[in-house]
Design an enzyme around this catalytic site. Structure first.
Site, PDB file in Angstrom:
ATOM      1  N   LYS A  65     -38.453 -14.067  13.703  1.00  0.00           N
ATOM      2  CA  LYS A  65     -37.284 -14.200  12.833  1.00  0.00           C
ATOM      3  C   LYS A  65     -36.071 -13.664  13.570  1.00  0.00           C
ATOM      4  O   LYS A  65     -36.220 -12.967  14.578  1.00  0.00           O
ATOM      5  CB  LYS A  65     -37.487 -13.463  11.511  1.00  0.00           C
ATOM      6  CG  LYS A  65     -37.580 -11.950  11.634  1.00  0.00           C
ATOM      7  CD  LYS A  65     -37.513 -11.391  10.228  1.00  0.00           C
ATOM      8  CE  LYS A  65     -37.574  -9.905  10.166  1.00  0.00           C
ATOM      9  NZ  LYS A  65     -37.455  -9.376   8.831  1.00  0.00           N
ATOM     10  N   LYS A 115     -51.300 -11.194   9.015  1.00  0.00           N
ATOM     11  CA  LYS A 115     -52.512 -10.355   9.070  1.00  0.00           C
ATOM     12  C   LYS A 115     -52.716  -9.587   7.766  1.00  0.00           C
ATOM     13  O   LYS A 115     -53.851  -9.307   7.381  1.00  0.00           O
ATOM     14  CB  LYS A 115     -52.479  -9.429  10.293  1.00  0.00           C
ATOM     15  CG  LYS A 115     -51.329  -8.427  10.350  1.00  0.00           C
ATOM     16  CD  LYS A 115     -51.772  -6.991  10.157  1.00  0.00           C
ATOM     17  CE  LYS A 115     -50.622  -6.025  10.323  1.00  0.00           C
ATOM     18  NZ  LYS A 115     -50.689  -4.851   9.488  1.00  0.00           N
ATOM     19  N   CYS A 163     -46.829  -8.712  10.445  1.00  0.00           N
ATOM     20  CA  CYS A 163     -47.234  -8.199   9.127  1.00  0.00           C
ATOM     21  C   CYS A 163     -47.808  -9.255   8.182  1.00  0.00           C
ATOM     22  O   CYS A 163     -49.000  -9.238   7.901  1.00  0.00           O
ATOM     23  CB  CYS A 163     -46.060  -7.482   8.468  1.00  0.00           C
ATOM     24  SG  CYS A 163     -45.650  -5.932   9.282  1.00  0.00           S
ATOM     25  N   LEU A 178     -40.073  -1.585   5.334  1.00  0.00           N
ATOM     26  CA  LEU A 178     -38.926  -2.005   6.158  1.00  0.00           C
ATOM     27  C   LEU A 178     -39.060  -3.454   6.609  1.00  0.00           C
ATOM     28  O   LEU A 178     -40.167  -3.988   6.761  1.00  0.00           O
ATOM     29  CB  LEU A 178     -38.775  -1.092   7.385  1.00  0.00           C
ATOM     30  CG  LEU A 178     -39.820  -1.174   8.505  1.00  0.00           C
ATOM     31  CD1 LEU A 178     -39.570  -2.319   9.466  1.00  0.00           C
ATOM     32  CD2 LEU A 178     -39.834   0.126   9.264  1.00  0.00           C
ATOM     33  N   THR A 234     -50.070  -0.053   7.138  1.00  0.00           N
ATOM     34  CA  THR A 234     -50.553  -0.907   6.050  1.00  0.00           C
ATOM     35  C   THR A 234     -52.063  -1.002   6.178  1.00  0.00           C
ATOM     36  O   THR A 234     -52.571  -1.480   7.197  1.00  0.00           O
ATOM     37  CB  THR A 234     -49.927  -2.313   6.164  1.00  0.00           C
ATOM     38  OG1 THR A 234     -48.509  -2.162   6.160  1.00  0.00           O
ATOM     39  CG2 THR A 234     -50.356  -3.202   5.018  1.00  0.00           C
ATOM     40  N   ASP A 257     -47.106   9.003  20.829  1.00  0.00           N
ATOM     41  CA  ASP A 257     -47.717   7.687  21.023  1.00  0.00           C
ATOM     42  C   ASP A 257     -48.616   7.757  22.251  1.00  0.00           C
ATOM     43  O   ASP A 257     -48.373   8.544  23.170  1.00  0.00           O
ATOM     44  CB  ASP A 257     -46.639   6.602  21.213  1.00  0.00           C
ATOM     45  CG  ASP A 257     -47.167   5.202  20.909  1.00  0.00           C
ATOM     46  OD1 ASP A 257     -46.765   4.633  19.871  1.00  0.00           O
ATOM     47  OD2 ASP A 257     -47.973   4.666  21.711  1.00  0.00           O
TER      48      ASP A 257
END
Ligand SMILES: NC(=O)c1ccc[n+]([C@@H]2O[C@H](COP(=O)([O-])OP(=O)(O)OC[C@H]3O[C@@H](n4cnc5c(N)ncnc54)[C@H](O)[C@@H]3O)[C@@H](O)[C@H]2O)c1
Length: 436
Positions: free
Chosen positions: A325, A265, A262, A148, A121, A30
């Site tokens: 969430k 967008k 997710c 996931l 994605t 990363d």
């Protein structure tokens, strides 16, 4: 097998640790030095149940390492790329800057026969555009979208409900699929569906799955809007239609809607891509899905205003929840925080609490006041708003206990997760979403 994972965020860090936990030698790469430092010490840089355990285990075993040096990818047989694809700053389309940068940096270290498996994605057509960067090095590109769920990410990565792999046609593609079958051997051995497709289908599977889920949530929230003007109860409606197996009850929880890094967008990027392809009308409904979703945040705010007799100015409002969430500390595009920000903007004295997300929320929204403990937020509140359905609020907070701390007796249930009659019996004025 030797595996590299490029991009160690919510997806990549879990993927790297999960791959080590099923026996692979994994290097996570990363560009974020602080993240890499934490991960190298076996510390999870974010809250995800079960992640800390498999990270510590993997790092201690020596099979899991992290670095900022892309050169460490050399020698891995499979390279997973899971960098971010956020919404562009000035439009709906996905920002592919990070994906392109990761592929460019990785290309220098690829060896003939390597497999690069894209997990981010991406808009349909991205893999085809990236394939030559990989094939120039004699390696093969596959697209292996990730499904996931945050909060269940470890379990979903080790034991997914399906695996989808987009590959080029012919022998090269078959070999890539076989290698990925070997990577995911425990899941494949237990019969998890392993679906091999072309690139475009694999990319579309991911965005269409998210488009469907978002649509299901906005559908029930649209019914909540109708329930609100007719006196019907959307939770009973959801139970009743959910008994039909063709419909199903899951994802039919009316409330303040979806958020996170997710769904919002991804449906916007899908719309933008469909427009580019000349098929904007095919997914024009996603604009409505988005609009319904955003209206529900406003509705929750209106319920607080109405509950407090027409104005929230100068009133103390306890906002229970900040994460998008439960079981996550992710506050990206969190509807919970959006409700808090709107109330703050109307002059309420907002105190936000969350079991895991206070730190992230404070960083992204420093203008709000935070309380680490639920009861501290409740103390002296004129109104209580539940915006993330953590068990700590949904199951463990009794209306009597809340009443012993709060000043007012107004509760707004932004997730329809409370027992309305129990709260009413305890003297609260209860306001749900799409419920009388
Ligand atoms: N979070 C989820 O639940 C989830 C689920 C399925 C799919 N996805 C998709 O996975 C992708 C990543 O999502 P996320 O939530 O993990 O995002 P994230 O922002 O948490 O992580 C992305 C990581 O990539 C790193 N990065 C950026 N550029 C890099 C580069 N050039 N080289 C190496 N690392 C780089 C960032 O520092 C960051 O740590 C997105 O496309 C997302 O849509 C996410």
């Amino acid at each position: 097998m030797r595996i590299s994972v490029i991009g160690c965020g919510y997806l990549g860090a879990v993927h790297a640790a999960a791959m080590a936990s099923i026996g692979h030698d994994v290097v996570g790469i990363d560009v974020d030095e602080r993240k890499v430092e934490a991960l190298s010490q076996g510390k999870a840089p974010f809250f995800e149940p079960g992640l800390a355990e498999i990270l510590t285990e993997g790092v201690a075993s020596g099979r899991l390492t992290f670095t900022t040096d892309m050169a460490a990818a050399r020698g891995a047989e499979v390279h997973f790329v899971g960098v971010g694809t956020p919404q562009q700053a000035d439009g709906y389309a996905a920002d592919l800057t990070y994906v392109n940068a990761a592929f460019d940096a990785l290309a220098a270290y690829l060896q003939p026969g390597d497999i690069v498996a894209g997990k981010s994605t991406v808009p349909v057509g991205t893999a085809a555009a990236l394939a030559s960067t990989v094939s120039d090095a004699g390696a093969t590109l596959a697209w292996n979208p990730e499904f996931l769920r945050e909060g269940w990410a470890v379990q979903d990565t080790i034991d997914p409900d399906r695996l989808v792999v987009g590959v080029p046609s012919g022998e090269e593609g078959e070999r890539a699929a076989d290698i990925l079958r070997a990577v995911y051997h425990p899941a494949v051995a237990k019969g998890t569906p392993f679906i091999v497709t072309d690139y475009a289908t694999a990319e579309l599977v991911k965005v269409s799955a998210n488009a469907f889920l978002a649509t299901k949530i906005s559908f029930i929230n649209a019914m909540a809007e109708i329930a609100e003007v007719t006196g019907a109860d959307v939770t009973q409606l959801a139970d009743a239609i959910g008994h039909d197996v063709r419909i199903g009850r899951r994802f039919l929880g009316a409330g303040i809607g979806f958020g996170g890094g997710c769904l919002p967008k991804d449906i916007r990027a899908f719309s933008a891509r469909a427009e580019e392809l000349g098929r904007g009308e095919s997914v024009a409904f996603l604009r409505e899905v988005d609009a319904i979703n955003l209206r529900r945040r406003e509705r929750a705010v209106q319920l607080v205003i109405d509950g407090l007799g027409g104005s929230v100015f100068g009133r103390k409002v306890a906002v229970l929840g900040a994460a998008f969430k439960p079981h996550s500390d992710d506050v990206r595009d969190s509807p919970a925080l959006d409700v808090a920000v709107r109330l703050h903007g109307l002059g309420a004295e907002v105190v936000v609490t969350d079991p895991q997300a206070v730190e992230n929320a404070r960083r992204s929204h420093p203008q709000l006041t935070y309380a680490e403990a639920r009861d501290e937020a409740l103390t002296g509140a004129d109104a209580v708003v539940i915006v993330t359905e953590w068990d700590e609020y949904r199951r463990e907070l009794s209306p009597e206990h809340a009443a012993s701390l709060a000043r007012g007796r107004v509760v707004v249930d932004g997730r329809n997760c409370l027992n309305a009659s129990a709260w009413r019996e305890a003297g609260w004025s209860y306001h749900g979403m799409g419920r009388p």
